[in-house]
Design a protein around this motif. Structure first.
Motif, PDB file in Angstrom:
ATOM      1  N   GLU A  39      45.125  42.901  38.767  1.00 24.78           N
ATOM      2  CA  GLU A  39      45.884  42.058  37.836  1.00 24.78           C
ATOM      3  C   GLU A  39      47.147  41.522  38.495  1.00 24.78           C
ATOM      4  OE1 GLU A  39      47.245  42.042  33.157  1.00 24.78           O
ATOM      5  OE2 GLU A  39      46.883  43.960  34.144  1.00 24.78           O
ATOM      6  N   GLU A  40      47.819  42.353  39.293  1.00 26.62           N
ATOM      7  CA  GLU A  40      48.979  41.884  40.046  1.00 26.62           C
ATOM      8  C   GLU A  40      48.569  40.776  41.019  1.00 26.62           C
ATOM      9  OE1 GLU A  40      52.289  42.564  40.262  1.00 26.62           O
ATOM     10  OE2 GLU A  40      52.277  43.897  38.535  1.00 26.62           O
ATOM     11  N   ALA A  41      47.452  40.978  41.691  1.00 22.13           N
ATOM     12  CA  ALA A  41      46.989  39.995  42.673  1.00 22.13           C
ATOM     13  C   ALA A  41      46.688  38.651  42.019  1.00 22.13           C
ATOM     14  CB  ALA A  41      45.752  40.517  43.398  1.00 22.13           C
ATOM     15  N   LEU A  42      46.214  38.673  40.773  1.00 24.75           N
ATOM     16  CA  LEU A  42      45.870  37.435  40.085  1.00 24.75           C
ATOM     17  C   LEU A  42      47.088  36.539  39.831  1.00 24.75           C
ATOM     18  CD1 LEU A  42      43.155  38.664  37.570  1.00 24.75           C
ATOM     19  CD2 LEU A  42      42.869  36.900  39.335  1.00 24.75           C
ATOM     20  N   GLN A  43      48.286  37.117  39.933  1.00 26.69           N
ATOM     21  CA  GLN A  43      49.487  36.304  39.810  1.00 26.69           C
ATOM     22  C   GLN A  43      49.748  35.507  41.096  1.00 26.69           C
ATOM     23  OE1 GLN A  43      52.901  38.409  38.061  1.00 26.69           O
ATOM     24  NE2 GLN A  43      51.518  40.080  37.561  1.00 26.69           N
ATOM     25  N   PHE A  44      49.007  35.839  42.140  1.00 24.76           N
ATOM     26  CA  PHE A  44      49.157  35.184  43.444  1.00 24.76           C
ATOM     27  C   PHE A  44      47.768  34.754  43.912  1.00 24.76           C
ATOM     28  CE2 PHE A  44      52.418  38.317  42.763  1.00 24.76           C
ATOM     29  CZ  PHE A  44      53.588  37.676  43.118  1.00 24.76           C
ATOM     30  N   LYS A  45      47.146  33.870  43.136  1.00 20.20           N
ATOM     31  CA  LYS A  45      45.743  33.523  43.371  1.00 20.20           C
ATOM     32  C   LYS A  45      45.468  32.969  44.761  1.00 20.20           C
ATOM     33  CE  LYS A  45      44.238  32.607  38.653  1.00 20.20           C
ATOM     34  NZ  LYS A  45      43.676  31.582  37.739  1.00 20.20           N
ATOM     35  N   ASN A  46      46.465  32.332  45.342  1.00 19.96           N
ATOM     36  CA  ASN A  46      46.256  31.751  46.666  1.00 19.96           C
ATOM     37  C   ASN A  46      46.036  32.817  47.726  1.00 19.96           C
ATOM     38  OD1 ASN A  46      49.007  32.481  46.294  1.00 19.96           O
ATOM     39  ND2 ASN A  46      49.576  31.309  48.109  1.00 19.96           N
ATOM     40  N   GLU A  47      46.336  34.079  47.396  1.00 19.93           N
ATOM     41  CA  GLU A  47      46.130  35.165  48.347  1.00 19.93           C
ATOM     42  C   GLU A  47      44.804  35.888  48.130  1.00 19.93           C
ATOM     43  OE1 GLU A  47      49.488  37.752  48.682  1.00 19.93           O
ATOM     44  OE2 GLU A  47      50.921  36.116  48.631  1.00 19.93           O
ATOM     45  N   ILE A  48      44.057  35.528  47.082  1.00 15.23           N
ATOM     46  CA  ILE A  48      42.799  36.195  46.776  1.00 15.23           C
ATOM     47  C   ILE A  48      41.631  35.427  47.383  1.00 15.23           C
ATOM     48  CG2 ILE A  48      41.209  36.933  44.953  1.00 15.23           C
ATOM     49  CD1 ILE A  48      43.571  37.270  43.109  1.00 15.23           C
ATOM     50  N   GLU A  49      40.810  36.128  48.139  1.00 12.66           N
ATOM     51  CA  GLU A  49      39.590  35.554  48.678  1.00 12.66           C
ATOM     52  C   GLU A  49      38.426  35.719  47.697  1.00 12.66           C
ATOM     53  OE1 GLU A  49      38.485  34.516  52.253  1.00 12.66           O
ATOM     54  OE2 GLU A  49      40.485  33.674  51.936  1.00 12.66           O
ATOM     55  N   GLU A  50      38.384  36.876  47.042  1.00 13.56           N
ATOM     56  CA  GLU A  50      37.237  37.178  46.195  1.00 13.56           C
ATOM     57  C   GLU A  50      37.544  38.386  45.321  1.00 13.56           C
ATOM     58  OE1 GLU A  50      32.384  37.818  46.947  1.00 13.56           O
ATOM     59  OE2 GLU A  50      33.814  37.760  48.620  1.00 13.56           O
ATOM     60  N   ILE A  51      37.022  38.373  44.104  1.00 19.88           N
ATOM     61  CA  ILE A  51      37.106  39.536  43.224  1.00 19.88           C
ATOM     62  C   ILE A  51      35.709  40.119  43.052  1.00 19.88           C
ATOM     63  CG2 ILE A  51      37.462  40.262  40.817  1.00 19.88           C
ATOM     64  CD1 ILE A  51      39.947  38.573  40.738  1.00 19.88           C
ATOM     65  N   LEU A  52      35.626  41.425  43.178  1.00 18.57           N
ATOM     66  CA  LEU A  52      34.364  42.140  43.024  1.00 18.57           C
ATOM     67  C   LEU A  52      34.493  43.073  41.830  1.00 18.57           C
ATOM     68  CD1 LEU A  52      34.268  43.445  46.727  1.00 18.57           C
ATOM     69  CD2 LEU A  52      33.543  41.184  45.944  1.00 18.57           C
ATOM     70  N   TYR A  53      33.488  43.078  40.963  1.00 17.61           N
ATOM     71  CA  TYR A  53      33.550  44.057  39.882  1.00 17.61           C
ATOM     72  C   TYR A  53      32.169  44.594  39.553  1.00 17.61           C
ATOM     73  CZ  TYR A  53      32.170  40.545  36.338  1.00 17.61           C
ATOM     74  OH  TYR A  53      31.515  39.604  35.596  1.00 17.61           O
ATOM     75  N   SER A  54      32.160  45.864  39.216  1.00 17.05           N
ATOM     76  CA  SER A  54      30.920  46.568  38.920  1.00 17.05           C
ATOM     77  C   SER A  54      30.303  46.037  37.635  1.00 17.05           C
ATOM     78  CB  SER A  54      31.190  48.067  38.804  1.00 17.05           C
ATOM     79  OG  SER A  54      29.995  48.771  38.537  1.00 17.05           O
ATOM     80  N   GLU A  55      28.994  45.995  37.603  1.00 13.62           N
ATOM     81  CA  GLU A  55      28.275  45.432  36.459  1.00 13.62           C
ATOM     82  C   GLU A  55      28.482  46.227  35.174  1.00 13.62           C
ATOM     83  OE1 GLU A  55      24.150  45.576  37.580  1.00 13.62           O
ATOM     84  OE2 GLU A  55      24.376  47.593  38.437  1.00 13.62           O
ATOM     85  N   ASN A  56      28.989  47.438  35.288  1.00 12.87           N
ATOM     86  CA  ASN A  56      29.132  48.279  34.085  1.00 12.87           C
ATOM     87  C   ASN A  56      30.558  48.296  33.534  1.00 12.87           C
ATOM     88  OD1 ASN A  56      30.371  49.739  36.074  1.00 12.87           O
ATOM     89  ND2 ASN A  56      29.226  51.639  35.772  1.00 12.87           N
ATOM     90  N   ILE A  57      31.423  47.371  33.978  1.00  6.54           N
ATOM     91  CA  ILE A  57      32.786  47.341  33.436  1.00  6.54           C
ATOM     92  C   ILE A  57      33.054  46.016  32.735  1.00  6.54           C
ATOM     93  CG2 ILE A  57      33.608  48.855  35.297  1.00  6.54           C
ATOM     94  CD1 ILE A  57      35.184  46.343  36.294  1.00  6.54           C
ATOM     95  N   MET A  58      34.084  46.013  31.905  1.00  5.87           N
ATOM     96  CA  MET A  58      34.490  44.803  31.191  1.00  5.87           C
ATOM     97  C   MET A  58      35.791  44.274  31.793  1.00  5.87           C
ATOM     98  SD  MET A  58      32.342  44.083  28.733  1.00  5.87           S
ATOM     99  CE  MET A  58      33.315  43.089  27.606  1.00  5.87           C
ATOM    100  N   ILE A  59      35.812  42.985  32.083  1.00  6.42           N
ATOM    101  CA  ILE A  59      37.029  42.343  32.575  1.00  6.42           C
ATOM    102  C   ILE A  59      37.940  42.062  31.387  1.00  6.42           C
ATOM    103  CG2 ILE A  59      37.961  40.274  33.676  1.00  6.42           C
ATOM    104  CD1 ILE A  59      36.527  42.082  35.607  1.00  6.42           C
ATOM    105  N   PRO A  60      39.237  42.400  31.472  1.00  6.22           N
ATOM    106  CA  PRO A  60      40.158  42.109  30.363  1.00  6.22           C
ATOM    107  C   PRO A  60      40.121  40.631  29.973  1.00  6.22           C
ATOM    108  CG  PRO A  60      41.201  43.561  31.945  1.00  6.22           C
ATOM    109  CD  PRO A  60      39.899  43.135  32.567  1.00  6.22           C
ATOM    110  N   SER A  61      40.096  40.369  28.692  1.00  5.19           N
ATOM    111  CA  SER A  61      39.927  38.996  28.199  1.00  5.19           C
ATOM    112  C   SER A  61      41.110  38.091  28.552  1.00  5.19           C
ATOM    113  CB  SER A  61      39.724  39.007  26.679  1.00  5.19           C
ATOM    114  OG  SER A  61      40.844  39.613  26.033  1.00  5.19           O
ATOM    115  N   HIS A  62      42.298  38.683  28.782  1.00  2.00           N
ATOM    116  CA  HIS A  62      43.471  37.855  29.064  1.00  2.00           C
ATOM    117  C   HIS A  62      43.580  37.466  30.534  1.00  2.00           C
ATOM    118  CE1 HIS A  62      44.904  41.956  29.957  1.00  2.00           C
ATOM    119  NE2 HIS A  62      45.725  41.373  30.805  1.00  2.00           N
TER     120      HIS A  62
END
Length: 257
Positions: A39-62
């Motif tokens: 979530e902290e990294a998402l405030q600096f999107k230009n530094e993110i190459e890729e987000i990985l998440y497990s199929e059994n979790i829920m991404i926060p709606s916000h």
């Protein structure tokens, strides 16, 4: 959206390399793990190459993940790239910061870390320096890598908020003193209580290795060395605790002037 199921997938092997210092240096990337850090990294999107998440979790709606590459991974893959006992199943592959020595020209408060090897201590000091409003953290030779996963978890996202560079502390001290910044070492020998030190308009504080403290070579180049009086039976303080006491005290003195 891509989906990767097997831990033997070539991409997974590349991600696992980011858990090593060599892999991070070769690629200029590092791996973050956990909801808070991503979530902290998402405030600096230009530094993110890729987000990985497990199929059994829920991404926060916000969370706003527009324009971010997203890959869903199996629980098997999540376990393969995790360095925690109970993985939260979410990761971000990020670009390493490219801070330069010229960052030293603007600041008034500096933390210099000499050969501290415990990643929890380094991460905690970065988080503390962030909380204290320190302008720049300098990691000296022998200090654990900033992008070590335990450093990142202990720092709790503060590496996004602070300027942090790695360089020779001998060189850093020389550059700071040239611009008129007094440099304080931490030592029990030939030192004053930190409470007796007067700060005018800037300062740099050096803290050292868990077992040996600040090197004698560096202590001989400082403007003054300080210690924290102990009132109980313990012979010393944890380096991260000591750094917190000193940084807040010196920063309070600086802000009051």
């Amino acid at each position: 959206m891509d989906y990767i199921q097997s831990a033997k997938n070539p991409k997974v092997k590349q991600w696992k390399k980011l858990l090593t210092k060599k892999g991070r240096e070769q690629t200029g990337l590092y791996l973050l793990e956990g909801f808070h850090l991503v979530e902290e990294a998402l405030q600096f999107k230009n530094e993110i190459e890729e987000i990985l998440y497990s199929e059994n979790i829920m991404i926060p709606s916000h969370w706003n993940m527009d324009h971010v590459k997203i890959t869903t991974i199996s629980e098997e893959v999540s376990k393969a790239i995790s360095e925690t006992e109970s993985s939260q199943g979410i990761f971000a592959i990020c670009k390493k910061h490219q801070y330069e020595e010229k960052m030293m020209e603007k600041g008034k408060s500096f933390l210099l870390i000499d050969a501290v090897q415990d990643p929890g201590n380094v991460g905690t000091m970065i988080r503390t320096a962030d909380a204290a409003g320190i302008d720049l953290v300098i990691l000296g030779d022998g200090t654990v890598d900033l992008y070590n996963s335990k450093v990142l978890r202990s720092a709790q996202g503060s590496h996004f908020h602070l300027s942090i560079i790695s360089m020779s502390l001998q060189k850093a001290i020389s550059l700071l003193q040239e611009k008129g910044v007094p440099v304080f070492g931490t030592s029990l020998q030939s030192a004053e209580s930190y409470k007796k030190v007067t700060i005018d308009d800037s300062f740099a504080m050096i803290v050292g290795n868990e077992g040996n403290g600040v090197s004698e070579e560096l202590l001989q180049t400082t403007n003054q060395n300080v210690f924290i009086p102990l009132y109980g039976r313990s012979e010393s303080l944890n380096v991260a605790v000591a750094a917190g006491i000193l940084l807040f005290h010196f920063q309070d003195s600086l802000k009051s002037n």
